[in-house]
Design a protein around this motif. Structure first.
Motif, PDB file in Angstrom:
ATOM      1  N   THR A 234       0.841  -1.205   0.000  1.00  0.00           N
ATOM      2  CA  THR A 234       0.000   0.000   0.000  1.00  0.00           C
ATOM      3  C   THR A 234       0.876   1.256   0.000  1.00  0.00           C
ATOM      4  N   SER A 235       2.131   1.122   0.430  1.00  0.00           N
ATOM      5  CA  SER A 235       3.092   2.228   0.335  1.00  0.00           C
ATOM      6  C   SER A 235       4.489   1.625   0.387  1.00  0.00           C
ATOM      7  N   MET A 236       5.475   2.337  -0.148  1.00  0.00           N
ATOM      8  CA  MET A 236       6.845   1.796  -0.143  1.00  0.00           C
ATOM      9  C   MET A 236       7.853   2.933  -0.255  1.00  0.00           C
ATOM     10  N   ILE A 237       9.036   2.698   0.332  1.00  0.00           N
ATOM     11  CA  ILE A 237      10.131   3.670   0.325  1.00  0.00           C
ATOM     12  C   ILE A 237      11.414   2.858   0.497  1.00  0.00           C
ATOM     13  N   ASP A 238      12.550   3.379   0.028  1.00  0.00           N
ATOM     14  CA  ASP A 238      13.785   2.641   0.307  1.00  0.00           C
ATOM     15  C   ASP A 238      14.499   3.266   1.503  1.00  0.00           C
ATOM     16  N   ILE A 239      15.286   2.453   2.196  1.00  0.00           N
ATOM     17  CA  ILE A 239      15.952   2.938   3.416  1.00  0.00           C
ATOM     18  C   ILE A 239      17.324   3.464   3.057  1.00  0.00           C
ATOM     19  N   SER A 240      17.378   4.752   2.766  1.00  0.00           N
ATOM     20  CA  SER A 240      18.683   5.354   2.491  1.00  0.00           C
ATOM     21  C   SER A 240      19.146   6.194   3.680  1.00  0.00           C
ATOM     22  N   ALA A 286      20.122   0.700  13.755  1.00  0.00           N
ATOM     23  CA  ALA A 286      19.129   0.343  12.727  1.00  0.00           C
ATOM     24  C   ALA A 286      18.214   1.532  12.419  1.00  0.00           C
ATOM     25  N   LEU A 287      17.841   2.273  13.451  1.00  0.00           N
ATOM     26  CA  LEU A 287      16.907   3.395  13.267  1.00  0.00           C
ATOM     27  C   LEU A 287      17.548   4.552  12.516  1.00  0.00           C
ATOM     28  N   SER A 288      18.828   4.791  12.796  1.00  0.00           N
ATOM     29  CA  SER A 288      19.439   6.031  12.303  1.00  0.00           C
ATOM     30  C   SER A 288      20.625   5.835  11.376  1.00  0.00           C
ATOM     31  N   GLY A 289      21.074   4.593  11.186  1.00  0.00           N
ATOM     32  CA  GLY A 289      22.311   4.365  10.444  1.00  0.00           C
ATOM     33  C   GLY A 289      22.244   4.762   8.985  1.00  0.00           C
ATOM     34  N   GLY A 290      21.232   4.293   8.287  1.00  0.00           N
ATOM     35  CA  GLY A 290      21.090   4.644   6.881  1.00  0.00           C
ATOM     36  C   GLY A 290      21.947   3.808   5.953  1.00  0.00           C
ATOM     37  N   GLU A 291      21.737   4.043   4.648  1.00  0.00           N
ATOM     38  CA  GLU A 291      22.475   3.380   3.569  1.00  0.00           C
ATOM     39  C   GLU A 291      22.230   1.874   3.482  1.00  0.00           C
ATOM     40  N   ASP A 292      21.128   1.399   4.061  1.00  0.00           N
ATOM     41  CA  ASP A 292      20.865  -0.042   3.980  1.00  0.00           C
ATOM     42  C   ASP A 292      20.282  -0.454   2.622  1.00  0.00           C
ATOM     43  N   TYR A 293      19.641   0.476   1.931  1.00  0.00           N
ATOM     44  CA  TYR A 293      19.022   0.218   0.624  1.00  0.00           C
ATOM     45  C   TYR A 293      18.091  -0.994   0.636  1.00  0.00           C
ATOM     46  N   GLU A 294      17.458  -1.220   1.798  1.00  0.00           N
ATOM     47  CA  GLU A 294      16.390  -2.205   1.868  1.00  0.00           C
ATOM     48  C   GLU A 294      15.077  -1.513   1.538  1.00  0.00           C
ATOM     49  N   LEU A 295      14.059  -2.292   1.237  1.00  0.00           N
ATOM     50  CA  LEU A 295      12.746  -1.716   0.951  1.00  0.00           C
ATOM     51  C   LEU A 295      11.859  -1.802   2.183  1.00  0.00           C
ATOM     52  N   LEU A 296      11.249  -0.683   2.532  1.00  0.00           N
ATOM     53  CA  LEU A 296      10.318  -0.599   3.659  1.00  0.00           C
ATOM     54  C   LEU A 296       8.942  -0.391   3.060  1.00  0.00           C
ATOM     55  N   PHE A 297       7.988  -1.262   3.405  1.00  0.00           N
ATOM     56  CA  PHE A 297       6.673  -1.101   2.797  1.00  0.00           C
ATOM     57  C   PHE A 297       5.551  -1.541   3.735  1.00  0.00           C
ATOM     58  N   THR A 298       4.349  -1.166   3.358  1.00  0.00           N
ATOM     59  CA  THR A 298       3.178  -1.557   4.148  1.00  0.00           C
ATOM     60  C   THR A 298       2.276  -2.432   3.282  1.00  0.00           C
ATOM     61  N   ILE A 299       1.622  -3.405   3.945  1.00  0.00           N
ATOM     62  CA  ILE A 299       0.654  -4.250   3.216  1.00  0.00           C
ATOM     63  C   ILE A 299      -0.623  -4.377   4.041  1.00  0.00           C
ATOM     64  N   ASP A 300      -1.699  -4.612   3.366  1.00  0.00           N
ATOM     65  CA  ASP A 300      -2.963  -4.901   4.039  1.00  0.00           C
ATOM     66  C   ASP A 300      -2.799  -6.203   4.830  1.00  0.00           C
ATOM     67  N   GLN A 301      -3.404  -6.248   6.026  1.00  0.00           N
ATOM     68  CA  GLN A 301      -3.258  -7.448   6.874  1.00  0.00           C
ATOM     69  C   GLN A 301      -3.698  -8.724   6.151  1.00  0.00           C
ATOM     70  N   LYS A 302      -4.657  -8.571   5.243  1.00  0.00           N
ATOM     71  CA  LYS A 302      -5.161  -9.750   4.506  1.00  0.00           C
ATOM     72  C   LYS A 302      -4.048 -10.426   3.696  1.00  0.00           C
ATOM     73  N   GLU A 303      -3.017  -9.658   3.352  1.00  0.00           N
ATOM     74  CA  GLU A 303      -1.933 -10.212   2.528  1.00  0.00           C
ATOM     75  C   GLU A 303      -0.892 -10.961   3.376  1.00  0.00           C
ATOM     76  N   PHE A 304      -1.020 -10.897   4.687  1.00  0.00           N
ATOM     77  CA  PHE A 304       0.010 -11.478   5.549  1.00  0.00           C
ATOM     78  C   PHE A 304       0.324 -12.954   5.244  1.00  0.00           C
ATOM     79  N   PRO A 305      -0.710 -13.795   5.013  1.00  0.00           N
ATOM     80  CA  PRO A 305      -0.385 -15.210   4.731  1.00  0.00           C
ATOM     81  C   PRO A 305       0.571 -15.387   3.552  1.00  0.00           C
ATOM     82  N   LYS A 306       0.526 -14.445   2.583  1.00  0.00           N
ATOM     83  CA  LYS A 306       1.385 -14.578   1.394  1.00  0.00           C
ATOM     84  C   LYS A 306       2.863 -14.366   1.719  1.00  0.00           C
ATOM     85  N   ILE A 307       3.152 -13.576   2.749  1.00  0.00           N
ATOM     86  CA  ILE A 307       4.560 -13.298   3.046  1.00  0.00           C
ATOM     87  C   ILE A 307       5.042 -14.020   4.301  1.00  0.00           C
TER      88      ILE A 307
END
Lengths: 347, 347
Positions: A234-240, A286-307
Motif C-alpha cells: 500500500t506504500s513503499m520507500i527505500d531505506i537510504s 538500525a533506526l538512524s544508520g542509513g544506507e541499507d538500501y532495503e525496501l520498507l513497505f506496508t501491506i494490508d493485513q489480509k496479505e500477511f499469509p502470502k509473506i
C-alpha cells in the motif's frame, strides 16, 4: 588502504572531453527494447509504450558521501548506480536505463575513471539496465557523481509513499544497520592506518558489514518476489537515511501513525556483536544508520499469509491512526516517539 | 559586482535536507498531463503514451562553468535549465520535465538557494516544463548543479546527428559568438573591479553580449517554427561548444563532409564591433566560442524555399561527400580545414 594503486597513469587532458566519453562508454551495449538511442546524441530516446516512466536522481560528492581512501573506484561506480536503482525499485518499478555524469579534478588519471566505469558496467549487467547518457567534466576539487535512473511499470503496479492505511503491516526486506557499522569499521581502520601505514587490517570478522557499506545491492529481487507472491504494497520507500526517517516519511505522506516493535527489527548477528564491540545500541544503529538500501513497505493485513515465513521479509509493526503518532515499542514495552535522526545524529 | 548582497541570511543547517527540498520546491506546480507524480516520492512518474521520451543531463561546476562573482544566482538557475532544454530541442522534441540537483557548501545561505530556484522557476514557466525531482546535498567546496531534462516527441519527428546527406544545406538559428564575447566583457570588468572596487562598470554597450552569457535562451521557438513550416531537418545538434566542434560532430556521425562559408556566418553587429575592440577575429569567435545554444541543422535542398528569407534562420553552407572533408571557405575563397577548437582554445 584498499585503494588500487595503478602504476599506469594516462592524463585526462590527452583525450579531451569527447574522446573521454567515447572511450569510457565504448563497451556499453544497450539491451532494452525501450532504449531506442543511447549515448551519442544530444539526448537519449526511450520508448515506454503503454507503461509509465519512473525517474530518480542522486548526487554523490567526495568528502560528503564517500571517502576514496577506503572506497575502491570500481565499488564506487557500482554503488553510485545501486543507490539510484534502489529508488526505482521503491516505486515497485523495474529499472531500465541510467545516465551517469562525472566531474573529476586532474589528479584522477584515465585509469581511475576506467575503474569507476567498470563498476558502473557491472551494476548495469547485474541489474540489466542500459547506460544511455551522461556528462563528463572537470572539477576544481575532488570527484562528484550524478546518476539519473529510469524505470518502467504498469500504472496499477506503481507504489507511492502516500497510501498506507491504519492497521496495515509494516514490512522490511533484509536486515538493518550493517552499512553504518561497516563505515565505522572502515573509519577505525583508517585511523589505525594513519598511525601505522604498515599495519594490514584484518577485516574478515566484519566482511558482511564492510560489503554492506562498500558494495551494497538494490532489492530488485524483492520487487520480483512481491509480483510472484501477488502482494501489492500500500506504500513503499527505500531505506537510504535510516529506518526512523523513512518511517516518518511514510507516516507523514500517508497521514497515518505507526507502532514499530523493537524486538522485531531484523539485525544480522554481526551487527549485534559489532555493536557490542563499539558500545553502540543496535536499535539506534538500525533506526538512524542509513544506507541499507532495503525496501520498507506496508501491506494490508489480509496479505500477511502470502509473506508469512518468507526469509527475505520481516513484519516489524503496523500503521495506526495519525493521532496515535509514530512510536517505537521497546523490549520492555515502553512507547518511545520516533524522531527523525538521520546519519548525522550518530557521527 | 552584480551579486545581490542579501542582508538576510538563514543557515541551511536550520532546515535540514528534507525541509530544504520541501521549502525550495513548494511553489512548483506541475502542468503537463505526462507528469503523473512530481517531487515528493522516491521517483517521479511520467506518462508519454504513444510518444517517445527524450532524456539529457548536464553538470555545471562553480569555477569551471560559472563564476559567482558576476553570475547572479537567479540567472544561474535559469541558465542551468536552459542549457539542458537546448539538448532536448536539438532532438526536435518538446521539453516537458526537469530534475534539478544541487550541492552547496555552508557559505550559501538559504536566501541564495531561493534566488537560484527563482531562476529555475522562471525557466520552467517560460518554457512550460515541470520540475519533477532532484537532490539537495552539501559540498565540501563551492556549488555544483546537475540537471536532467526530459522531453517528448513522435518517433517520426525526432532528429538525430546521424542522418545528414551530401548536398544538404547547413542551417543555423540566431547568431553566433555573442555568449563568448559576453564572458570576455565580464572577465575584463572583474579585473577592473579587483583594482578599483568602487568602479561602476557601464555595460550598456555590451548588453546583448552580457545577456547572451548570463541569460541565454533555448530555441524552443525554432522547433515550433520548423513544425509550422513543415521542415524536417535531416540532422540537428545544439551549439554548446562552438560551431566548429558541432559541425565536426554532424560530419563524423553522419559520415559526410561540409563546406562552411565564412561570409555566411551570422554575427550580430555588437559581436563585430566588440571583436574589433578586443582585437579578436569574429570568425574564430563564432567557430570556437561556444555557449550560443543555437540550433545547427541540415535540410534537404528541396526544403530551401520553406525557410528562404526567414530572419531566424541562416544557410551557412552545405554538406559534401565524406572524402572531401570539412572546410571553412574563407572570404578570399581559400579552403581551410575545420578543426575542433572548443572553448579552451581561446581562453
Amino acid at each position: 588502504m584498499l585503494e588500487n594503486k595503478n602504476p599506469e597513469r594516462t592524463s585526462l587532458e590527452k583525450l579531451g572531453e569527447f574522446g573521454l566519453i567515447k572511450h569510457l562508454t565504448k563497451n556499453f551495449a544497450t539491451h532494452h527494447k525501450s532504449t531506442i538511442k543511447g549515448v551519442g546524441d544530444d539526448a537519449a530516446v526511450l520508448d515506454f509504450k503503454d507503461k509509465k516512466a519512473v525517474i530518480s536522481t542522486d548526487l554523490l560528492i567526495e568528502g560528503v558521501h564517500f571517502d576514496l581512501s577506503y572506497m575502491p573506484l570500481k565499488h564506487l561506480g557500482y554503488k553510485s548506480v545501486i543507490v539510484n536503482l534502489s529508488d526505482i525499485y521503491a516505486m515497485n518499478a523495474i529499472a531500465t536505463q541510467i545516465t551517469v555524469s562525472l566531474a573529476v579534478s586532474n589528479r584522477f588519471p584515465l585509469e581511475a575513471l576506467e575503474e569507476f566505469y567498470e563498476g558502473v558496467a557491472l551494476a548495469c549487467k547485474i541489474y540489466n539496465v542500459d547506460l544511455v547518457g551522461g556528462d563528463t567534466t572537470s572539477s576544481t576539487t575532488g570527484m562528484l557523481i550524478s546518476v539519473t535512473a529510469i524505470g518502467e511499470a504498469k500504472e496499477a503496479d506503481i507504489v507511492y509513499r502516500t497510501s498506507a492505511q491504519p492497521n496495515d503491516l509494516l514490512v522490511v526486506s533484509g536486515d538493518l544497520g550493517g552499512a553504518y557499522l561497516g563505515l565505522q569499521v572502515l573509519e577505525r581502520e583508517k585511523e589505525v592506518f594513519k598511525v601505522d601505514p604498515n599495519n594490514q587490517p584484518d577485516l574478515s570478522l566484519y566482511s558482511y558489514l564492510v560489503e554492506r557499506q562498500l558494495k551494497p545491492e538494490a532489492r530488485k529481487d524483492i520487487v520480483e518476489l512481491l509480483e510472484k507472491l501477488n502482494v501489492h504494497p500500500t506504500s513503499m520507500i527505500d531505506i537510504s537515511d535510516g529506518l526512523s526517517s523513512e518511517i516518518l516519511h511514510l507516516c507523514e505522506q500517508s497521514n497515518v501513525g505507526c507502532n514499530l516493535y523493537e524486538d522485531k527489527i531484523p539485525l544480522d548477528p554481526t551487527v549485534i556483536s559489532t555493536c557490542e564491540e563499539f558500545k553502540m545500541d543496535s536499535t539506534m544503529v538500525a533506526l538512524s544508520g542509513g544506507e541499507d538500501y532495503e525496501l520498507l513497505f506496508t501491506i494490508d493485513q489480509k496479505e500477511f499469509p502470502k509473506i508469512k515465513g518468507n526469509p527475505n521479509l520481516t513484519v516489524m509493526g503496523h500503521m495506526t491512526d495519525k493521532n496515535e503518532g509514530a512510536h517505537l515499542i521497546s523490549r520492555n514495552s515502553s512507547k518511545i516517539p520516533i524522531t527523525a535522526q538521520g546519519w548525522n545524529s550518530l557521527t
